[in-house]
Every structure is written in structure tokens, then in C-alpha cells.
Design a protein around this motif. Structure first.
Motif, PDB file in Angstrom:
ATOM      1  N   LYS A 422      -6.585  10.871 -14.198  1.00 25.20           N
ATOM      2  CA  LYS A 422      -7.200   9.590 -14.568  1.00 25.20           C
ATOM      3  C   LYS A 422      -6.218   8.443 -14.380  1.00 25.20           C
ATOM      4  CE  LYS A 422     -10.409  11.654 -17.888  1.00 25.20           C
ATOM      5  NZ  LYS A 422     -10.812  11.734 -19.318  1.00 25.20           N
ATOM      6  N   ALA A 423      -4.972   8.681 -14.748  1.00 26.72           N
ATOM      7  CA  ALA A 423      -3.949   7.644 -14.610  1.00 26.72           C
ATOM      8  C   ALA A 423      -3.688   7.324 -13.140  1.00 26.72           C
ATOM      9  CB  ALA A 423      -2.656   8.096 -15.291  1.00 26.72           C
ATOM     10  N   ILE A 424      -3.656   8.361 -12.314  1.00 28.62           N
ATOM     11  CA  ILE A 424      -3.439   8.147 -10.881  1.00 28.62           C
ATOM     12  C   ILE A 424      -4.593   7.342 -10.288  1.00 28.62           C
ATOM     13  CG2 ILE A 424      -3.358   9.328  -8.640  1.00 28.62           C
ATOM     14  CD1 ILE A 424      -1.810  11.588 -10.045  1.00 28.62           C
ATOM     15  N   CYS A 425      -5.826   7.642 -10.715  1.00 29.52           N
ATOM     16  CA  CYS A 425      -6.989   6.912 -10.203  1.00 29.52           C
ATOM     17  C   CYS A 425      -6.927   5.434 -10.595  1.00 29.52           C
ATOM     18  CB  CYS A 425      -8.281   7.543 -10.717  1.00 29.52           C
ATOM     19  SG  CYS A 425      -8.661   9.138  -9.964  1.00 29.52           S
ATOM     20  N   LYS A 426      -6.492   5.152 -11.803  1.00 25.87           N
ATOM     21  CA  LYS A 426      -6.338   3.758 -12.229  1.00 25.87           C
ATOM     22  C   LYS A 426      -5.270   3.048 -11.398  1.00 25.87           C
ATOM     23  CE  LYS A 426      -7.881   4.244 -17.034  1.00 25.87           C
ATOM     24  NZ  LYS A 426      -7.481   4.139 -18.455  1.00 25.87           N
ATOM     25  N   ASP A 427      -4.201   3.765 -11.115  1.00 25.81           N
ATOM     26  CA  ASP A 427      -3.146   3.173 -10.272  1.00 25.81           C
ATOM     27  C   ASP A 427      -3.690   2.848  -8.882  1.00 25.81           C
ATOM     28  OD1 ASP A 427      -1.308   3.382 -12.310  1.00 25.81           O
ATOM     29  OD2 ASP A 427      -0.418   5.257 -11.560  1.00 25.81           O
ATOM     30  N   ALA A 428      -4.528   3.744  -8.352  1.00 28.54           N
ATOM     31  CA  ALA A 428      -5.102   3.512  -7.030  1.00 28.54           C
ATOM     32  C   ALA A 428      -6.034   2.301  -7.042  1.00 28.54           C
ATOM     33  CB  ALA A 428      -5.855   4.754  -6.560  1.00 28.54           C
ATOM     34  N   SER A 429      -6.839   2.172  -8.082  1.00 23.00           N
ATOM     35  CA  SER A 429      -7.735   1.011  -8.191  1.00 23.00           C
ATOM     36  C   SER A 429      -6.942  -0.285  -8.231  1.00 23.00           C
ATOM     37  CB  SER A 429      -8.598   1.125  -9.457  1.00 23.00           C
ATOM     38  OG  SER A 429      -9.481   2.227  -9.382  1.00 23.00           O
ATOM     39  N   ARG A 430      -5.869  -0.285  -9.009  1.00 29.25           N
ATOM     40  CA  ARG A 430      -5.040  -1.496  -9.102  1.00 29.25           C
ATOM     41  C   ARG A 430      -4.389  -1.807  -7.762  1.00 29.25           C
ATOM     42  NH1 ARG A 430      -3.911   0.338 -14.569  1.00 29.25           N
ATOM     43  NH2 ARG A 430      -2.188   1.620 -13.793  1.00 29.25           N
ATOM     44  N   ALA A 431      -3.941  -0.762  -7.056  1.00 30.07           N
ATOM     45  CA  ALA A 431      -3.294  -0.990  -5.758  1.00 30.07           C
ATOM     46  C   ALA A 431      -4.274  -1.613  -4.762  1.00 30.07           C
ATOM     47  CB  ALA A 431      -2.748   0.336  -5.211  1.00 30.07           C
ATOM     48  N   LEU A 432      -5.504  -1.142  -4.769  1.00 32.15           N
ATOM     49  CA  LEU A 432      -6.510  -1.718  -3.870  1.00 32.15           C
ATOM     50  C   LEU A 432      -6.844  -3.150  -4.265  1.00 32.15           C
ATOM     51  CD1 LEU A 432      -8.957   1.307  -3.425  1.00 32.15           C
ATOM     52  CD2 LEU A 432      -7.340   0.409  -1.755  1.00 32.15           C
ATOM     53  N   ALA A 433      -6.936  -3.392  -5.558  1.00 29.86           N
ATOM     54  CA  ALA A 433      -7.243  -4.739  -6.038  1.00 29.86           C
ATOM     55  C   ALA A 433      -6.167  -5.730  -5.615  1.00 29.86           C
ATOM     56  CB  ALA A 433      -7.393  -4.729  -7.562  1.00 29.86           C
TER      57      ALA A 433
END
Length: 468
Positions: A422-433
Motif C-alpha cells: 500500500k505504501a509503495i502504491c501511494k509513492d507511485a501515485s505521488r510520483a506520477l502526480a
């Protein structure tokens, strides 16, 4: 030109049998005779990775019998729909009860009526346009187009009678069929082994039969990296080829270095089923200084770029739709039985639907798909670019698949379950944003145990679309 060149061999691992030149010719002729006894029309063959499927294909090709190569895992209702639309002479290696108008003979369904549409004399192979679901059209490939492509590939990969290639990929998948064709046309050896590059039996066969080359799609190379593939363990292995989608640049470089270290070579290729199927090969000796490129057109082919204004150009660095011209371009599509008799409708020109550009040397670079587009808060984004951005964001995601979902994009990341995922997925969302200057809520990154694949090894996007 004949497809089965002099000296060709098939090694059937499961059956412990080797068909050398004369015996192979006899077996192909036997299959040709069997197929000639069927009613008029195209033959459907459910293509497993086994000797009988290979011989059926070769018997049809050499006997001038049009054959549709069908995924044995194709949904039963989709297969029945195809049978209703195309009224094949028979469905070979069928499963279940025969539909109306057909009689079960052994493992085959044979059409009761002797009447049917005679396929065009140039038509050799038909391949569905989609995976295990949907309502696929059939791509119509000519005998001359398939032979021209097999010969061109054999030229650039330097395939000769000493090569030994395994069945790394399904035979109903155009890339897998191309590997078979390009080796047999040069009188080489094909090892039929069904477990694929992730199976232990496959690697046993690589050692036992002196396999010289492997072929894979991006997913296979992602998995081989995880398995710490070392070509030094397989002394006869000297060639890797990759097609079926863009492999991330760092993996191209990594596998190229692995092969160079053992005196081998790696080739990156680009193709589509509609091109019989390959259009480029990046020469191994140019790979290091052309990372990211798919290479120049195969012998006999050429590229142009169609700009937004509809004009064509070959000037470097201009991005647009990639157009390919060559003798291997399909004859066209068939929607139903009537379409089987049509002649060449494309005239050797294929609008690929891919976006890309040419460099100063005519090397092609693919940048995305015209239709692989999503929207995030009204902003058009390339789904392929989003996948690449996630893989290069250094958040711990290697395998990811993006699908459009209204005004956002859902990205399925192959990760083990747990809070860490879950934490990795949040990091990925932030990176795309941060990369696209859009709010992170527009990028819904979700963990998934395994990204679903088609039999070809490509991502099954249709399946994922059903989960959003």
C-alpha cells in the motif's frame, strides 16, 4: 520458396522423438493429405505447443490450405461465435460437444455441409486480433508475406542450419509462429517444449538439445531478471531476441551486457500480427548505442511517419503515426466467412496505430499507441508512458499495467500483499502526480498478486478493465 527448408528438424521433447529431414517431409505430407479430405473452407486448429499442432500447421501451409491458428484457451462461447461466423471446414483438436452443423470425429469437429466459401488462393494463415475474450476479427496473412518475413528475419538474425530454437512462445501467437517459420525456412532445428521460459523442463531442454537462441516478450525478461538469469550456465545459448512490446531500456542494457559477457548477442524487434509479424530488428552490434530504438526496417520494408496534418515524412525526430510498407503486410481482415475469399486490400501499406519517429539513420523509436490514451481530470495521458514512469520512479514496482477509468487512470502494480504494498502504491501515485502536475487522486495505483497475461505473454488489459 518452401517453408520447410532442406535439413530442418523437429525435436519433440514430450514424445522423445526427432523428425529429421526425410521423416519430417513425410509427416508434413501426411498432414497435407488429411486436410485435403475435409470440406471446402478454412480450417480452424486449436494450437497447443506440441508436435501434432506444428505438423498440422506445416501440412496446411505446404498444401496450400488456409488455416486459422486458435488459442486452445479461447473462451468456449468466443470459439462458437467464430465457428458461426466463419463456418470452418473443421475445428481440429476441439473440446466439448460439436455445435449445430458439425459432427465430432475423434477430437475434431467436422462440418456436415460440403458447401462453403473457398478461401482466396493467396491466403495461408488467419490469426485472431484479440486474446481470450471479445469478438475478434481474423487477420489474413498470405503465403508470400509469411515467407518474405521469415526470410528477412533469418537474414538479419543470421539464422542458419546450425541454429536450435525452442518453442518459447505459443504457436497461435504471431511472434511464436515467426520463430518457427524463420528457423525452418533456413533448415534449422526447432525444439518443441511446452513449459515455456519459466518452466524447469524448458531449461533442461535448453541444455540437453543445445539450444542456441531464446525469444521472449517484456514480461519474460522481467521474470528472468527476478530469477537472476545467467547465460553462462547454458554454453550453447548465444542469442536473445525480444519483441511483443517495449522492454524498458535498463533491462535491454542489462541483458545485452549479460550476452556480450559470454560472447553472445541480443536483438530487439518490433512487429504486429498484421505484418506477418515483424517489421524491424535492431542489430546486436548497434544495440548499445541505440538503446530505446526498435531498429531499422527489415530487408524489403520501409517506414514513414504520418504527421498530424496527414502528410508523410521520413525526416528525423518528427513524431506521428508509424506507417510501414513491405511484402509482409497482411491482405486485410475477415469479419466472417465471406471475407475469406477477398484479395489483398492493403497493397503492402500498414498504418500501425503506433506513435513514433525515425532518427537520422532511419532507426525507429516507438513512443506510444494512438488508442492507449486515458484522461486524468480532462487531461489526455498516454497509458504506456504512465507505466514507464512508474517503472522508472524507483519506488519498487517493475510490473505494472494501466487502464483508463473515466476521469482517472487505474494502475495495477504486481506486488506482494501487505502494508508495504500500500505504501509503495501511494509513492507511485505521488510520483506520477509530481511528474504530470496533476492531483495524486487521478492515479489509482493498486497492488495485485499477478498481472494477468494473455497466452502470448502480453498484458491482458481487457481483463483488467473489468476490475476497475
Amino acid at each position: 520458396m518452401t517453408l520447410v527448408g532442406a535439413g530442418s528438424r523437429l525435436i519433440d521433447v514430450a514424445g522423445g522423438r526427432t523428425l529429421d529431414d526425410a521423416e519430417l517431409s513425410a509427416e508434413v505430407a501426411r498432414k497435407t493429405d488429411e486436410l485435403a479430405k475435409l470440406p471446402v473452407g478454412v480450417v480452424f486448429a486449436r494450437m497447443s505447443v506440441d508436435l501434432d499442432s506444428v505438423l498440422t500447421y506445416l501440412g496446411a501451409f505446404e498444401g496450400g490450405r488456409a488455416i486459422a491458428l486458435i488459442d486452445p484457451a479461447l473462451d468456449a462461447d468466443v470459439l462458437i461465435g467464430l465457428v458461426e461466423r466463419f463456418r470452418p471446414a473443421a475445428v481440429l483438436a476441439a473440446s466439448g460437444d460439436a455445435p449445430s452443423g458439425y459432427t465430432t470425429r475423434g477430437s475434431d469437429w467436422v462440418r456436415d455441409s460440403a458447401e462453403g466459401v473457398e478461401p482466396h488462393p493467396d491466403l495461408a494463415v488467419l490469426l485472431p486480433t484479440s486474446g481470450s475474450t471479445g469478438n475478434p476479427k481474423l487477420v489474413r496473412l498470405s503465403r508470400d508475406g509469411l515467407l518474405a518475413n521469415a526470410d528477412a528475419i533469418a537474414q538479419v538474425l543470421k539464422i542458419d542450419a546450425d541454429e536450435v530454437a525452442p518453442t518459447c512462445l505459443p504457436l497461435h501467437y504471431s511472434y511464436g509462429l515467426s520463430v518457427l517459420n524463420s528457423h525452418l525456412v533456413r533448415g534449422a532445428t526447432v525444439v518443441i517444449e511446452s513449459s515455456g521460459v519459466l518452466g524447469r523442463g524448458f531449461w533442461d531442454a535448453v541444455k540437453e538439445y543445445g539450444v542456441t537462441s531464446l525469444s521472449g516478450v517484456p514480461y519474460h525478461y522481467e521474470m528472468l531478471r527476478r530469477l537472476k538469469f545467467d547465460p553462462a550456465k547454458y554454453p550453447t545459448l548465444r542469442t536473445l531476441t525480444q519483441a511483443g512490446g517495449k522492454l524498458r531500456d535498463e533491462l535491454v542494457a542489462e541483458f545485452n551486457e549479460k550476452m556480450l559477457a559470454v560472447g553472445g548477442r541480443m536483438y530487439v524487434m518490433y512487429g504486429q500480427t498484421e505484418a506477418s509479424p515483424r517489421m524491424t530488428t535492431l542489430p546486436a552490434e548497434r544495440l548499445a548505442d541505440k538503446i530505446g530504438s526498435a531498429g531499422p526496417a527489415l530487408p524489403g520494408g520501409s517506414f514513414a511517419i504520418r504527421r498530424d496534418d496527414g502528410e508523410e515524412t521520413t525526416h528525423p525526430k518528427i513524431v506521428g503515426e508509424v506507417l510501414y510498407r513491405g511484402p509482409n503486410v497482411m491482405m486485410g481482415y475477415a469479419e466472417d466467412e465471406a471475407g475469406l475469399s477477398a484479395g489483398d486490400e492493403y497493397g503492402g501499406t500498414l498504418a500501425t496505430g503506433d506513435l513514433g519517429y525515425l532518427d537520422e539513420e532511419g532507426y525507429l523509436y516507438i513512443t506510444g499507441r494512438l488508442k492507449r490514451i486515458g484522461k486524468v481530470f480532462g487531461n489526455r495521458v498516454s497509458l504506456d508512458d504512465l507505466e514507464q514512469a512508474v517503472r522508472t520512479a524507483a519506488v519498487g514496482i517493475d510490473v505494472v499495467a494501466a487502464v483508463a477509468a473515466g476521469d482517472k487512470v487505474v494502475l495495477f502494480a504486481e506486488l506482494p500483499e501487505g502494508d508495504g504494498a500500500k505504501a509503495i502504491c501511494k509513492d507511485a501515485s505521488r510520483a506520477l502526480a509530481e511528474r504530470l502536475h496533476l492531483h495524486a487522486s487521478g492515479f489509482d495505483v493498486r497492488p495485485i498478486d499477478t498481472v494477468p497475461l494473455l497466452a502470448s505473454g502480453k498484458i491482458d488489459y481487457r481483463s483488467l478493465e473489468g476490475r476497475v
